[in-house]
Design a protein around this motif. Structure first.
Motif, PDB file in Angstrom:
ATOM      1  N   LEU A 147     -12.551 -26.617 -12.614  1.00 60.89           N
ATOM      2  CA  LEU A 147     -12.589 -26.100 -11.249  1.00 60.89           C
ATOM      3  C   LEU A 147     -13.783 -26.628 -10.459  1.00 60.89           C
ATOM      4  O   LEU A 147     -13.863 -26.425  -9.246  1.00 60.89           O
ATOM      5  N   GLY A 148     -14.730 -27.253 -11.159  1.00 61.04           N
ATOM      6  CA  GLY A 148     -15.917 -27.765 -10.489  1.00 61.04           C
ATOM      7  C   GLY A 148     -16.859 -26.658 -10.044  1.00 61.04           C
ATOM      8  O   GLY A 148     -17.557 -26.799  -9.031  1.00 61.04           O
ATOM      9  N   LYS A 149     -16.900 -25.577 -10.797  1.00 61.54           N
ATOM     10  CA  LYS A 149     -17.771 -24.449 -10.443  1.00 61.54           C
ATOM     11  C   LYS A 149     -19.232 -24.875 -10.579  1.00 61.54           C
ATOM     12  O   LYS A 149     -19.606 -25.562 -11.522  1.00 61.54           O
ATOM     13  N   PRO A 150     -20.065 -24.468  -9.637  1.00 64.23           N
ATOM     14  CA  PRO A 150     -21.502 -24.765  -9.770  1.00 64.23           C
ATOM     15  C   PRO A 150     -22.099 -23.990 -10.946  1.00 64.23           C
ATOM     16  O   PRO A 150     -21.574 -22.950 -11.347  1.00 64.23           O
ATOM     17  N   GLU A 151     -23.172 -24.516 -11.498  1.00 70.80           N
ATOM     18  CA  GLU A 151     -23.783 -23.919 -12.694  1.00 70.80           C
ATOM     19  C   GLU A 151     -24.100 -22.436 -12.534  1.00 70.80           C
ATOM     20  O   GLU A 151     -23.950 -21.664 -13.473  1.00 70.80           O
ATOM     21  N   ASP A 152     -24.545 -22.040 -11.351  1.00 72.88           N
ATOM     22  CA  ASP A 152     -24.920 -20.643 -11.151  1.00 72.88           C
ATOM     23  C   ASP A 152     -23.704 -19.710 -11.085  1.00 72.88           C
ATOM     24  O   ASP A 152     -23.853 -18.498 -11.189  1.00 72.88           O
ATOM     25  N   ALA A 153     -22.507 -20.253 -10.960  1.00 74.27           N
ATOM     26  CA  ALA A 153     -21.292 -19.432 -10.896  1.00 74.27           C
ATOM     27  C   ALA A 153     -20.534 -19.404 -12.224  1.00 74.27           C
ATOM     28  O   ALA A 153     -19.611 -18.608 -12.387  1.00 74.27           O
ATOM     29  N   VAL A 154     -20.947 -20.241 -13.167  1.00 71.33           N
ATOM     30  CA  VAL A 154     -20.220 -20.352 -14.434  1.00 71.33           C
ATOM     31  C   VAL A 154     -20.317 -19.067 -15.248  1.00 71.33           C
ATOM     32  O   VAL A 154     -19.311 -18.577 -15.767  1.00 71.33           O
ATOM     33  N   ALA A 155     -21.491 -18.485 -15.364  1.00 68.54           N
ATOM     34  CA  ALA A 155     -21.659 -17.262 -16.164  1.00 68.54           C
ATOM     35  C   ALA A 155     -20.813 -16.121 -15.612  1.00 68.54           C
ATOM     36  O   ALA A 155     -20.199 -15.366 -16.381  1.00 68.54           O
ATOM     37  N   ALA A 156     -20.757 -16.008 -14.301  1.00 69.94           N
ATOM     38  CA  ALA A 156     -19.936 -14.955 -13.690  1.00 69.94           C
ATOM     39  C   ALA A 156     -18.457 -15.200 -13.967  1.00 69.94           C
ATOM     40  O   ALA A 156     -17.699 -14.256 -14.226  1.00 69.94           O
ATOM     41  N   TYR A 157     -18.042 -16.474 -13.933  1.00 68.83           N
ATOM     42  CA  TYR A 157     -16.641 -16.789 -14.210  1.00 68.83           C
ATOM     43  C   TYR A 157     -16.294 -16.488 -15.667  1.00 68.83           C
ATOM     44  O   TYR A 157     -15.231 -15.942 -15.959  1.00 68.83           O
ATOM     45  N   VAL A 158     -17.194 -16.827 -16.583  1.00 69.27           N
ATOM     46  CA  VAL A 158     -16.980 -16.518 -18.003  1.00 69.27           C
ATOM     47  C   VAL A 158     -16.804 -15.011 -18.179  1.00 69.27           C
ATOM     48  O   VAL A 158     -15.907 -14.559 -18.889  1.00 69.27           O
ATOM     49  N   ALA A 159     -17.629 -14.230 -17.514  1.00 73.60           N
ATOM     50  CA  ALA A 159     -17.523 -12.770 -17.597  1.00 73.60           C
ATOM     51  C   ALA A 159     -16.177 -12.282 -17.060  1.00 73.60           C
ATOM     52  O   ALA A 159     -15.566 -11.374 -17.628  1.00 73.60           O
ATOM     53  N   GLU A 160     -15.696 -12.893 -15.969  1.00 73.37           N
ATOM     54  CA  GLU A 160     -14.389 -12.534 -15.408  1.00 73.37           C
ATOM     55  C   GLU A 160     -13.268 -12.788 -16.405  1.00 73.37           C
ATOM     56  O   GLU A 160     -12.368 -11.958 -16.569  1.00 73.37           O
ATOM     57  N   VAL A 161     -13.311 -13.941 -17.050  1.00 77.46           N
ATOM     58  CA  VAL A 161     -12.265 -14.302 -18.008  1.00 77.46           C
ATOM     59  C   VAL A 161     -12.309 -13.366 -19.206  1.00 77.46           C
ATOM     60  O   VAL A 161     -11.263 -12.873 -19.661  1.00 77.46           O
ATOM     61  N   ILE A 162     -13.489 -13.093 -19.712  1.00 78.65           N
ATOM     62  CA  ILE A 162     -13.612 -12.181 -20.857  1.00 78.65           C
ATOM     63  C   ILE A 162     -13.117 -10.790 -20.475  1.00 78.65           C
ATOM     64  O   ILE A 162     -12.411 -10.140 -21.246  1.00 78.65           O
ATOM     65  N   LYS A 163     -13.451 -10.355 -19.281  1.00 74.02           N
ATOM     66  CA  LYS A 163     -13.000  -9.042 -18.810  1.00 74.02           C
ATOM     67  C   LYS A 163     -11.470  -8.993 -18.697  1.00 74.02           C
ATOM     68  O   LYS A 163     -10.858  -7.965 -18.980  1.00 74.02           O
ATOM     69  N   SER A 164     -10.862 -10.091 -18.313  1.00 71.21           N
ATOM     70  CA  SER A 164      -9.406 -10.113 -18.159  1.00 71.21           C
ATOM     71  C   SER A 164      -8.683  -9.903 -19.478  1.00 71.21           C
ATOM     72  O   SER A 164      -7.518  -9.495 -19.492  1.00 71.21           O
ATOM     73  N   ASP A 165      -9.361 -10.144 -20.597  1.00 66.59           N
ATOM     74  CA  ASP A 165      -8.741  -9.964 -21.913  1.00 66.59           C
ATOM     75  C   ASP A 165      -8.457  -8.498 -22.219  1.00 66.59           C
ATOM     76  O   ASP A 165      -7.675  -8.193 -23.106  1.00 66.59           O
ATOM     77  N   PHE A 166      -9.072  -7.589 -21.483  1.00 70.19           N
ATOM     78  CA  PHE A 166      -8.899  -6.167 -21.758  1.00 70.19           C
ATOM     79  C   PHE A 166      -7.772  -5.539 -20.931  1.00 70.19           C
ATOM     80  O   PHE A 166      -7.559  -4.335 -21.001  1.00 70.19           O
ATOM     81  N   GLU A 167      -7.039  -6.352 -20.167  1.00 68.48           N
ATOM     82  CA  GLU A 167      -5.961  -5.826 -19.346  1.00 68.48           C
ATOM     83  C   GLU A 167      -4.757  -5.397 -20.168  1.00 68.48           C
ATOM     84  O   GLU A 167      -4.088  -4.426 -19.853  1.00 68.48           O
ATOM     85  N   GLU A 168      -4.439  -6.143 -21.213  1.00 72.28           N
ATOM     86  CA  GLU A 168      -3.298  -5.828 -22.081  1.00 72.28           C
ATOM     87  C   GLU A 168      -3.541  -6.431 -23.454  1.00 72.28           C
ATOM     88  O   GLU A 168      -4.416  -7.275 -23.622  1.00 72.28           O
ATOM     89  N   ALA A 169      -2.754  -5.986 -24.417  1.00 72.21           N
ATOM     90  CA  ALA A 169      -2.881  -6.513 -25.774  1.00 72.21           C
ATOM     91  C   ALA A 169      -2.450  -7.973 -25.802  1.00 72.21           C
ATOM     92  O   ALA A 169      -1.598  -8.404 -25.025  1.00 72.21           O
ATOM     93  N   GLY A 170      -3.057  -8.742 -26.681  1.00 71.28           N
ATOM     94  CA  GLY A 170      -2.720 -10.154 -26.791  1.00 71.28           C
ATOM     95  C   GLY A 170      -3.574 -11.003 -25.879  1.00 71.28           C
ATOM     96  O   GLY A 170      -4.511 -10.520 -25.240  1.00 71.28           O
ATOM     97  N   HIS A 171      -3.239 -12.261 -25.812  1.00 70.62           N
ATOM     98  CA  HIS A 171      -4.051 -13.203 -25.033  1.00 70.62           C
ATOM     99  C   HIS A 171      -3.365 -13.708 -23.771  1.00 70.62           C
ATOM    100  O   HIS A 171      -3.953 -14.497 -23.040  1.00 70.62           O
ATOM    101  N   GLU A 172      -2.167 -13.265 -23.493  1.00 71.99           N
ATOM    102  CA  GLU A 172      -1.463 -13.755 -22.310  1.00 71.99           C
ATOM    103  C   GLU A 172      -2.162 -13.371 -21.007  1.00 71.99           C
ATOM    104  O   GLU A 172      -2.054 -14.086 -20.015  1.00 71.99           O
TER     105      GLU A 172
END
Length: 104
Positions: free
Chosen positions: A41-66
Motif C-alpha cells: 500500500l506504500g504506507k509511510p513508516e509512521d503509519a505501519v504500526a497502526a496498520y498492523v494493530a488494525e489487522v491484528i484487531k480484525s482477527d477478533f471479529e469472528e473465528a478463523g482467519h477469513e
C-alpha cells in the motif's frame, strides 16, 4: 497420584501448550501479513504500526482467519486479490510455525 491422573495431567499440559503455540503463530502471521500489505500500500513508516494493530484487531471479529483476509484484501483493493492474500498468509503461517519450532 495414579498413572491415569499423570496421563490426564500430561494431556492437559500438551493441549495448553499447543493452544498457546497456535495463538502465537496466528498473531505473528497476522503481523507479517500486515507488514506485507502495508508495503504494497506504500504506507509511510509512521503509519505501519497502526496498520498492523488494525489487522491484528480484525482477527477478533469472528473465528478463523477469513476476517483478516477480508480486511487486508479490502484494503489492498485492486493491488491484490483475496486469493493472493490467502496464499501469502499460508506462506507466512508456515514460516512462523517453523520459527516457533526452532525457538522451542
Amino acid at each position: 497420584m495414579s498413572i491415569f491422573d499423570d496421563r490426564e495431567s500430561a494431556f492437559e499440559s500438551k493441549f495448553a501448550h499447543d493452544a498457546e503455540m497456535q495463538f502465537k503463530a496466528e498473531a505473528r502471521c497476522n503481523k507479517l501479513l500486515a507488514l506485507w500489505a502495508a508495503k504494497k500500500l506504500g504506507k509511510p513508516e509512521d503509519a505501519v504500526a497502526a496498520y498492523v494493530a488494525e489487522v491484528i484487531k480484525s482477527d477478533f471479529e469472528e473465528a478463523g482467519h477469513e476476517d483478516v483476509v477480508r480486511k487486508v484484501a479490502g484494503d489492498l483493493g485492486d493491488a491484490s486479490s483475496a486469493d493472493e492474500v490467502r496464499l501469502k498468509r499460508a506462506e507466512f503461517l508456515a514460516q512462523v510455525k517453523a520459527e516457533l519450532v526452532a525457538e522451542n
